[in-house]
Design a protein around this motif. Structure first.
Motif, mmCIF file in Angstrom:
data_model
loop_
_atom_site.group_PDB
_atom_site.id
_atom_site.type_symbol
_atom_site.label_atom_id
_atom_site.label_comp_id
_atom_site.label_asym_id
_atom_site.label_seq_id
_atom_site.Cartn_x
_atom_site.Cartn_y
_atom_site.Cartn_z
ATOM 1 N N LYS A 15 1.567 12.479 4.208
ATOM 2 C CA LYS A 15 1.159 12.407 2.804
ATOM 3 C C LYS A 15 0.408 11.103 2.553
ATOM 4 O O LYS A 15 0.815 10.043 3.015
ATOM 5 C CB LYS A 15 2.397 12.477 1.911
ATOM 6 N N ARG A 16 -0.683 11.193 1.796
ATOM 7 C CA ARG A 16 -1.443 9.992 1.442
ATOM 8 C C ARG A 16 -0.744 9.264 0.299
ATOM 9 O O ARG A 16 -0.586 9.817 -0.788
ATOM 10 C CB ARG A 16 -2.874 10.378 1.046
ATOM 11 N N HIS A 21 3.839 4.863 6.090
ATOM 12 C CA HIS A 21 4.868 5.639 6.778
ATOM 13 C C HIS A 21 5.304 4.805 7.987
ATOM 14 O O HIS A 21 4.480 4.447 8.834
ATOM 15 C CB HIS A 21 4.298 6.986 7.235
ATOM 16 N N TRP A 22 6.601 4.516 8.072
ATOM 17 C CA TRP A 22 7.082 3.560 9.070
ATOM 18 C C TRP A 22 7.762 4.242 10.263
ATOM 19 O O TRP A 22 8.488 5.224 10.106
ATOM 20 C CB TRP A 22 8.080 2.587 8.440
ATOM 21 N N GLN A 23 7.523 3.669 11.442
ATOM 22 C CA GLN A 23 8.226 4.060 12.655
ATOM 23 C C GLN A 23 8.892 2.828 13.241
ATOM 24 O O GLN A 23 8.248 1.788 13.428
ATOM 25 C CB GLN A 23 7.268 4.662 13.683
ATOM 26 N N ARG A 24 10.177 2.935 13.523
ATOM 27 C CA ARG A 24 10.931 1.810 14.094
ATOM 28 C C ARG A 24 10.652 1.747 15.594
ATOM 29 O O ARG A 24 10.858 2.711 16.320
ATOM 30 C CB ARG A 24 12.422 1.998 13.843
ATOM 31 N N LEU A 25 10.140 0.575 16.035
ATOM 32 C CA LEU A 25 9.880 0.384 17.465
ATOM 33 C C LEU A 25 11.097 -0.202 18.155
ATOM 34 O O LEU A 25 11.433 0.178 19.287
ATOM 35 C CB LEU A 25 8.667 -0.531 17.659
ATOM 36 N N ARG A 26 11.742 -1.127 17.510
ATOM 37 C CA ARG A 26 12.989 -1.739 17.963
ATOM 38 C C ARG A 26 13.578 -2.509 16.794
ATOM 39 O O ARG A 26 12.987 -2.557 15.710
ATOM 40 C CB ARG A 26 12.758 -2.658 19.164
ATOM 41 N N ALA A 27 14.729 -3.114 16.990
ATOM 42 C CA ALA A 27 15.386 -3.837 15.900
ATOM 43 C C ALA A 27 14.468 -4.941 15.372
ATOM 44 O O ALA A 27 14.000 -5.793 16.133
ATOM 45 C CB ALA A 27 16.698 -4.442 16.390
ATOM 46 N N GLY A 28 14.183 -4.901 14.084
ATOM 47 C CA GLY A 28 13.363 -5.936 13.460
ATOM 48 C C GLY A 28 11.883 -5.766 13.653
ATOM 49 O O GLY A 28 11.104 -6.605 13.204
ATOM 50 N N PHE A 30 8.689 -2.914 13.245
ATOM 51 C CA PHE A 30 8.264 -1.610 12.761
ATOM 52 C C PHE A 30 6.744 -1.519 12.789
ATOM 53 O O PHE A 30 6.038 -2.512 12.626
ATOM 54 C CB PHE A 30 8.742 -1.387 11.321
ATOM 55 N N LEU A 31 6.272 -0.292 12.981
ATOM 56 C CA LEU A 31 4.846 -0.014 12.917
ATOM 57 C C LEU A 31 4.627 1.002 11.804
ATOM 58 O O LEU A 31 5.302 2.034 11.743
ATOM 59 C CB LEU A 31 4.326 0.548 14.239
ATOM 60 N N GLY A 32 3.697 0.711 10.908
ATOM 61 C CA GLY A 32 3.417 1.610 9.793
ATOM 62 C C GLY A 32 2.014 2.164 9.847
ATOM 63 O O GLY A 32 1.111 1.568 10.444
ATOM 64 N N PHE A 33 1.840 3.304 9.203
ATOM 65 C CA PHE A 33 0.516 3.932 9.145
ATOM 66 C C PHE A 33 0.290 4.444 7.723
ATOM 67 O O PHE A 33 1.145 5.115 7.142
ATOM 68 C CB PHE A 33 0.412 5.088 10.139
ATOM 69 N N ARG A 34 -0.891 4.128 7.169
ATOM 70 C CA ARG A 34 -1.267 4.600 5.840
ATOM 71 C C ARG A 34 -2.526 5.453 5.971
ATOM 72 O O ARG A 34 -3.598 4.930 6.274
ATOM 73 C CB ARG A 34 -1.523 3.429 4.898
ATOM 74 N N PRO A 35 -2.398 6.774 5.753
ATOM 75 C CA PRO A 35 -3.575 7.650 5.856
ATOM 76 C C PRO A 35 -4.640 7.274 4.841
ATOM 77 O O PRO A 35 -4.327 6.806 3.746
ATOM 78 C CB PRO A 35 -3.007 9.048 5.549
ATOM 79 N N GLY A 39 -10.548 10.211 3.932
ATOM 80 C CA GLY A 39 -10.762 10.895 5.186
ATOM 81 C C GLY A 39 -11.119 10.009 6.350
ATOM 82 O O GLY A 39 -11.624 10.493 7.368
ATOM 83 N N GLY A 40 -10.860 8.699 6.237
ATOM 84 C CA GLY A 40 -11.162 7.774 7.319
ATOM 85 C C GLY A 40 -10.077 7.759 8.376
ATOM 86 O O GLY A 40 -9.216 8.656 8.439
ATOM 87 N N ALA A 41 -10.101 6.727 9.207
ATOM 88 C CA ALA A 41 -9.157 6.640 10.321
ATOM 89 C C ALA A 41 -7.755 6.226 9.888
ATOM 90 O O ALA A 41 -6.800 6.379 10.642
ATOM 91 C CB ALA A 41 -9.683 5.645 11.355
ATOM 92 N N GLY A 42 -7.611 5.694 8.665
ATOM 93 C CA GLY A 42 -6.299 5.232 8.231
ATOM 94 C C GLY A 42 -6.055 3.787 8.662
ATOM 95 O O GLY A 42 -6.809 3.238 9.473
ATOM 96 N N THR A 43 -5.012 3.181 8.125
ATOM 97 C CA THR A 43 -4.728 1.779 8.399
ATOM 98 C C THR A 43 -3.354 1.616 9.024
ATOM 99 O O THR A 43 -2.373 2.229 8.576
ATOM 100 C CB THR A 43 -4.782 0.956 7.095
ATOM 101 N N TRP A 44 -3.278 0.750 10.053
ATOM 102 C CA TRP A 44 -2.019 0.445 10.710
ATOM 103 C C TRP A 44 -1.478 -0.882 10.173
ATOM 104 O O TRP A 44 -2.230 -1.813 9.926
ATOM 105 C CB TRP A 44 -2.206 0.336 12.224
ATOM 106 N N ILE A 45 -0.158 -0.952 9.992
ATOM 107 C CA ILE A 45 0.497 -2.142 9.456
ATOM 108 C C ILE A 45 1.704 -2.485 10.322
ATOM 109 O O ILE A 45 2.461 -1.593 10.733
ATOM 110 C CB ILE A 45 0.965 -1.926 7.990
ATOM 111 N N ALA A 46 1.882 -3.755 10.594
ATOM 112 C CA ALA A 46 3.050 -4.226 11.356
ATOM 113 C C ALA A 46 4.034 -4.872 10.398
ATOM 114 O O ALA A 46 3.650 -5.509 9.420
ATOM 115 C CB ALA A 46 2.619 -5.227 12.418
ATOM 116 N N ARG A 47 5.345 -4.691 10.696
ATOM 117 C CA ARG A 47 6.399 -5.306 9.887
ATOM 118 C C ARG A 47 7.432 -5.913 10.835
ATOM 119 O O ARG A 47 7.952 -5.220 11.716
ATOM 120 C CB ARG A 47 7.055 -4.266 8.981
#
Length: 386
Positions: A15-16, A21-28, A30-35, A39-47
């Motif tokens: 959903k835009r 939208h967050w995915q847990r990579l390990r404790a502390g 996270f990698l996020g993605f915002r569509p 209609g572009g490639a979207g943006t990646w965010i680190a937390r």
């Protein structure tokens, strides 16, 4: 089911929304993605979690649009893990500087005067929106032309007609200097005589600062004091004894002076940081007299109406006294600061000490008064000759 951002199809079905939208990579970590809504490639965010502050630090990683769709997750994951290691080691993520306005805000965080100039001439100007990596000489040349055409405000009085005058070259230089300093923090000079040479459009106008070259010697300053009325005389006398900016002197409160130690705290000044200086006997005597029977929050130099002096109230009586005393035309309250600094440098006081007292940098003192220091050294050597 846990979100798997590595799958292109799953990312495309997300959903835009504003929150990634967050995915847990390990404790502390996270990698996020915002569509993208367009209609572009979207943006990646680190937390990454910062144990010292007890908060998460965020960083935008971009869209990795130069990579194939199935390779973007791996690249973003690598950057997010690298970021988490940096935060866990005590590092702090700095805000991404994209535009000229971003660079100015970063520079002006602890410089209130620079922030005030940027608010007037950069943030609301088309230049503020220009991307730093797209900045060219023409952008700054056009900004400079707009600045030079902007009149200076003469009267800030809320009552009556607003009066303006043509912007002086020295004022243009000061406005350009802070922008040049802000951009120099984040950009390297471009190749000379090319469109990338942004710095060339901000070159100072030569011989523009006439006020700083006007000097009143001690006899002239005594004559000036004799021509003043009793209301403003203490304020001007203090300016003759201490190399403070007139605005900083006018902003002093009675509580800023400690008569037990003869120390003065200068709070409101160009640097934005309070400083404390030891006063010589004569200057301390002026402060003792002016602070007598006043509450700590009262203006140290008070007008007859109970208000502090400001540019609009000191300008006319000083100009009248300059005329009555037949002093050089153009002498102002700021001329007294320049004259006092000139005397201190000529007397051989260390430039760093003068800079600290004056509330400026040793570089500025060296730039404008360094030749006087050289003359003082030559004079001292001459006095040692047999």
């Amino acid at each position: 089911m846990a979100l798997d951002l590595s799958k292109v199809g799953e990312r495309e079905r997300l959903k835009r929304q504003r929150e990634p939208h967050w995915q847990r990579l390990r404790a502390g970590c996270f990698l996020g993605f915002r569509p993208s809504k367009r209609g572009g490639a979207g943006t990646w965010i680190a937390r990454a979690y910062d144990e010292d502050s007890g908060k998460y630090q965020l960083k935008s990683l971009g869209d990795f649009g130069e990579l194939a769709g199935n390779a973007r997750f791996a690249a973003a994951k690598k950057e997010a893990e690298k970021l988490a290691e940096y935060v866990e080691a005590g590092g702090e993520i700095r805000a991404k500087l994209e535009t000229v306005a971003d660079a100015c805000r970063e520079y002006a965080e602890s410089k209130p005067e620079a922030e005030a100039r940027f608010k007037r001439y950069v943030y609301g100007d088309p230049l503020g929106k220009v991307k730093l990596d797209k900045l060219r000489k023409r952008h700054l040349k056009e900004w400079r032309e707009r600045l030079e055409e902007t009149p200076s405000l003469v009267s800030r009085s809320k009552e009556g007609e607003t009066r303006t005058r043509k912007r002086a070259p020295s004022t243009v230089n000061r406005d350009m200097a802070v922008l040049r300093a802000a951009l120099s923090k984040v950009l390297s000079p471009g190749a000379p005589k090319s469109e990338a040479a942004w710095q060339e459009a901000l070159r100072a106008i030569p011989n523009a600062d006439r006020q700083r070259t006007l000097y009143l010697d001690r006899d002239q300053r005594r004559t000036l004091l004799g021509a003043l009325d009793s209301e403003i005389a203490p304020f001007v006398r203090a300016l003759c004894l201490l190399p403070l900016r007139p605005g900083a002197m006018a902003a002093l409160m009675a509580g800023d002076f400690d008569k037990r130690t003869s120390e003065l705290t200068i709070g409101k000044d160009k640097t934005g940081k309070p400083r404390r200086i030891q006063l010589p006997a004569e200057a301390a005597g002026v402060m003792v007299e002016q602070s007598k029977d006043k509450l700590p929050s009262a203006p140290l130099f008070m007008r007859s109406n109970g208000k502090a002096w400001d540019k609009n109230s000191w300008k006319k009586p000083i100009a009248a006294a300059v005329k009555a005393a037949e002093l050089p035309v153009g002498a102002t309250a700021y001329t007294l600061r320049h004259s006092t600094i000139t005397d201190l440098v000529s007397a051989g006081l260390p430039l760093l000490t003068i800079a600290q007292i004056s509330g400026t940098s040793a570089e500025m003192i060296e730039r404008h008064y360094g030749h006087l220091a050289s003359d003082a050294a030559v004079k001292a050597l001459g006095e040692l000759a047999l």
